[in-house]
Scaffold this motif. Sequence first.
Motif, PDB file in Angstrom:
ATOM      1  N   VAL B  89     -72.875  66.250 -37.821  1.00 28.24           N
ATOM      2  CA  VAL B  89     -74.271  66.672 -37.937  1.00 28.24           C
ATOM      3  C   VAL B  89     -74.419  67.605 -39.128  1.00 28.24           C
ATOM      4  O   VAL B  89     -73.626  68.539 -39.286  1.00 28.24           O
ATOM      5  N   GLY B  90     -75.411  67.386 -39.955  1.00 31.06           N
ATOM      6  CA  GLY B  90     -75.658  68.304 -41.070  1.00 31.06           C
ATOM      7  C   GLY B  90     -74.456  68.389 -42.005  1.00 31.06           C
ATOM      8  O   GLY B  90     -73.580  67.519 -42.001  1.00 31.06           O
ATOM      9  N   ARG B  91     -74.379  69.463 -42.783  1.00 31.90           N
ATOM     10  CA  ARG B  91     -73.282  69.576 -43.744  1.00 31.90           C
ATOM     11  C   ARG B  91     -72.118  70.343 -43.135  1.00 31.90           C
ATOM     12  O   ARG B  91     -72.285  71.111 -42.207  1.00 31.90           O
ATOM     13  N   SER B  92     -70.944  70.128 -43.704  1.00 37.17           N
ATOM     14  CA  SER B  92     -69.748  70.828 -43.263  1.00 37.17           C
ATOM     15  C   SER B  92     -69.871  72.312 -43.592  1.00 37.17           C
ATOM     16  O   SER B  92     -70.334  72.670 -44.675  1.00 37.17           O
ATOM     17  N   ILE B  93     -69.445  73.162 -42.660  1.00 35.35           N
ATOM     18  CA  ILE B  93     -69.493  74.598 -42.915  1.00 35.35           C
ATOM     19  C   ILE B  93     -68.209  75.037 -43.611  1.00 35.35           C
ATOM     20  O   ILE B  93     -68.234  75.788 -44.593  1.00 35.35           O
ATOM     21  N   LEU B  94     -67.068  74.564 -43.105  1.00 31.23           N
ATOM     22  CA  LEU B  94     -65.800  74.881 -43.768  1.00 31.23           C
ATOM     23  C   LEU B  94     -65.559  73.894 -44.904  1.00 31.23           C
ATOM     24  O   LEU B  94     -65.986  72.750 -44.829  1.00 31.23           O
ATOM     25  N   PRO B  95     -64.825  74.351 -45.952  1.00 25.98           N
ATOM     26  CA  PRO B  95     -64.485  73.404 -47.026  1.00 25.98           C
ATOM     27  C   PRO B  95     -63.615  72.273 -46.483  1.00 25.98           C
ATOM     28  O   PRO B  95     -62.975  72.423 -45.451  1.00 25.98           O
ATOM     29  N   ALA B  96     -63.600  71.156 -47.210  1.00 27.86           N
ATOM     30  CA  ALA B  96     -62.819  70.004 -46.756  1.00 27.86           C
ATOM     31  C   ALA B  96     -61.329  70.162 -47.075  1.00 27.86           C
ATOM     32  O   ALA B  96     -60.472  69.774 -46.300  1.00 27.86           O
ATOM     33  N   ASP B  97     -61.028  70.766 -48.210  1.00 25.47           N
ATOM     34  CA  ASP B  97     -59.639  70.858 -48.656  1.00 25.47           C
ATOM     35  C   ASP B  97     -58.890  71.976 -47.924  1.00 25.47           C
ATOM     36  O   ASP B  97     -59.421  73.100 -47.831  1.00 25.47           O
ATOM     37  N   PRO B  98     -57.667  71.701 -47.427  1.00 28.05           N
ATOM     38  CA  PRO B  98     -56.928  72.727 -46.679  1.00 28.05           C
ATOM     39  C   PRO B  98     -56.705  74.024 -47.454  1.00 28.05           C
ATOM     40  O   PRO B  98     -56.773  75.111 -46.861  1.00 28.05           O
ATOM     41  N   TYR B  99     -56.456  73.935 -48.765  1.00 26.91           N
ATOM     42  CA  TYR B  99     -56.241  75.166 -49.524  1.00 26.91           C
ATOM     43  C   TYR B  99     -57.536  75.972 -49.628  1.00 26.91           C
ATOM     44  O   TYR B  99     -57.545  77.185 -49.437  1.00 26.91           O
ATOM     45  N   ASP B 100     -58.643  75.277 -49.899  1.00 26.45           N
ATOM     46  CA  ASP B 100     -59.937  75.962 -49.960  1.00 26.45           C
ATOM     47  C   ASP B 100     -60.270  76.602 -48.617  1.00 26.45           C
ATOM     48  O   ASP B 100     -60.861  77.684 -48.556  1.00 26.45           O
TER      49      ASP B 100
END
Lengths: 261, 247
Positions: B89-100
Motif C-alpha cells: 500500500v502506498g510508498r515504501s517507508i524504509l529504503p529498499a537497499d539493505p545498506y541504505d
Amino acid sequence: MLTSKATSDPRLPSNIFLHSNFRENTERMAGDLELKLLGSWASPFVMRARIALNLKGVGYELLKEVSGTKSELLLKSNPVYKKIPVLIHHGKPICESMIIVQYIDEVWAAAGPSILPSDPYERAIARFWIVYIDDKWFPPLRKMIVAKADNEETAEAAEQGIAGLQLLEEAFEKCSKGKDFFGGESVGYLDIALGCYLAWLKAVEKMHGVKLLDKEKIPLLVGWAERFCSADAVKELMPEVDELVEFAKMLRARLNAAATS
Amino acid sequence: MILGRMAAAGEEVKLVGRWASPFVVRVGIALNLKGLGYEFSHEERGKKSELLLKSNPVYEMIPVLIHDGKPICESMIILEYIDEVWASVGRSILPADPYDRAIARFWAAYIDDKFPSSLRTLRGLNEEAKAEAEEQLANALQLLEDAFPKCSKGKDFFGGETIGYLDIALGCYLGWIKAIEKMTGIKALDEAKTPTLVGWAERFCSGDAVKEVMPEADELIEFTKLIQAIMNAAPGRQNMHVSKNDR
C-alpha cells in the motif's frame, strides 16, 4: 551444518574465520567476500554480529580492537560513536550491533534460516524486547561489572536485573510458543540480543555472589540459556567466565586510574 | 489538532497518543503516507488510560498502535511494522537497499539518542543546562546536514524522492524545534550552518502527510507555558514534562 571451519583463539590478532555451510563457499577466501568485522572477544555486541554471520555461514576477517585503544580504521568507520562492532562490507561500514544483525539477515536472506521472525507482529515484539534489554535491563548490570565493591547500589542493580529477567521469562513463553528459542526452532534475533550477555551475567554472579540465572525463578530462561550456549553458531564465541572476571578487574582498574588522574 | 478518521474497512487501527508528542506525530505521518484510516485515542496529560496501561505495561508510554487488538509500542518499531504489514500500500517507508536501510536505522537511533534530552532541556526551566543542550543539538544537526547528500542521493528527502523512515525520524521534531526557536531566540536550523536541512525542513513540513498531524509552533508554545505554570505552582512536581511519558 558445518563443512569447513578454521578455528583459532579469538584473542590472536587478525584472525580469518572461514565458516561455511555451503559447498560453493568453502573455496572462497575471506578476502573475496570483502567482509571485515571490527571487534573484540569480550564484547557482547561484537558477539551478536559474529553469531549472525555464523548462522548464515558467511566467512569474514575479524580485526581485533585492543581494549582501551581505538584503531584508525575504527575511528574512520564509526566516527560518530567510535565503538565496536563495525561490519565493513565491500568497504562500506555498518554500525550498531542489532542494525548489523538485520543487515546480515537481509543481505544473506537466502543463506540459512531467517534471523528475524517472518511475521511483522512477531518482528515488532522482538524489536521491542531488544530495546528493553539494551536500554533498561542491561545498564544496571553493567554498573555491577565495574562497581568497586558490593554496596546498596549493586544490590539494587541486581534486583532490577532479576526483575527484568522475570519479564523476559514471560516474554519467552509467548515468543517461543513451546519451541526451544525465542525465535522458535532456531536461534533468532531476540535470542542473539539477550544470549550475548549470558557469559557476562555469569561473571557478575561470580563477582558479586548473586544468583541471576535462578532455575527456581526463571526455569524457562535457564533452559533456554543452556540451549543457546551450546548452539553451533554460538558455542565457539562464548568467552570463559573466569576470563571475563579478570577483564572486569582490568576495566575497573582503568576506570579508577582515569577517575583519580 | 489531529482528527481521527474512520478505521479502514475490516481492520481496526487505533493510535493511542497525544498531539504534542513528536513520537506520536511520527506514527500519524506513517499512517498518512500509507493512506490508512485510523482511530485516534487521545491520552490526557497527567493521566494514563486503562487502554494505555493494558497495551504498554512495560513502559506505560505513548505512542501505541493497536492493530486488530494487538499493541505495538515504540515509535520507530511501529513505523517498521506499518511498512511491513502494508507493504503493498502506498510508498515504501524504509529504503529498499539493505545498506541504505542500515544507514537510515543508524541515524534514526542517533537522533533519538541526542534530540529528546536536548529539546527537553531547551524548553525547560533549567537555564544553566541550556548552553550545553544547544551545543549538543547544533552538533547533531551538523552531522545530519553532512549525512543528507549521501542519503538523499541528490533528491528532496533523506528517503529520496519521497518522505521515508529517516525523514520521519527527524522531521517529527520540527514543530518543537520551531517552538523552541521562538521561545528562546536560538537559531537551531540556521541557513548559514545547515542550509540543506533548512530546505529539507520546508519541503518536509509542506507535505500533505505531515501537515495534517504536525502541531503548530504557537500551539506548542501555549502548551509549554501551561506546563511551566503548573510546575511553578507546584515546585516539587518535576516530571510534568511532555516527553518523559513519550517514546
